[in-house]
Design a protein around this motif. Structure first.
Motif: not given
Length: 144
Positions: A13-15, A139-144
């Motif tokens: 998911l991070q990738l 903005e559109n921050r990566v959550l994982l």
């Protein structure tokens, strides 16, 4: 329903969150797992609706939509507002919120003048307050 994910799913998911176009072969190299196993895990994440879609992030300033405004709106005309916002190209997000105002609308316009025109067309649905973003920090921050 909450679907538990393990560390491997989290890495996938991070990738994908950083690059939704990353190939299965590249993901398999990054996490040291076979391509069929990676593909199976991605399909399971999609089936569980943990991955709900893939999208492209745009630089709105380069598309002449660089003015970000948040509009709080109080209305009793909820279906009309949803219909209006669905059709308005300026609206990127619409939230039902609690408090004095019952909607939060995120709007992207080319200018303050275009924003004023949008707000003029919104007046018929109820009173509003606008907050123009001076700078987008996260903005559109990566959550994982």
């Amino acid at each position: 329903m909450v679907h538990p994910i393990d560390d491997i799913d989290r890495k996938i998911l991070q990738l994908l969150q950083h690059n939704a176009r990353m190939s299965i072969s590249q993901i398999s190299k990054e996490i040291s797992m076979s391509q069929p196993s990676v593909k199976e895990r991605i399909l399971k994440l999609e089936d569980k609706k943990i991955i709900s879609g893939y999208s492209t992030a745009f630089n709105l300033s380069n598309l002449n939509r660089g003015t970000t405004t948040f509009i709080l709106l109080k209305t009793e005309h909820c279906p009309e507002l949803v219909d209006f916002c669905s059709k308005a190209r300026e609206v990127t997000d619409l939230y039902r919120i609690s408090g004095e105002y019952n909607y939060l609308i995120k709007v992207q316009t080319a200018s303050i003048e275009e924003l004023a025109e949008f707000q003029d067309s919104l007046v018929k649905l109820g009173p509003s307050k606008s907050h123009i973003s001076m700078k987008n920090i996260l903005e559109n921050r990566v959550l994982l």
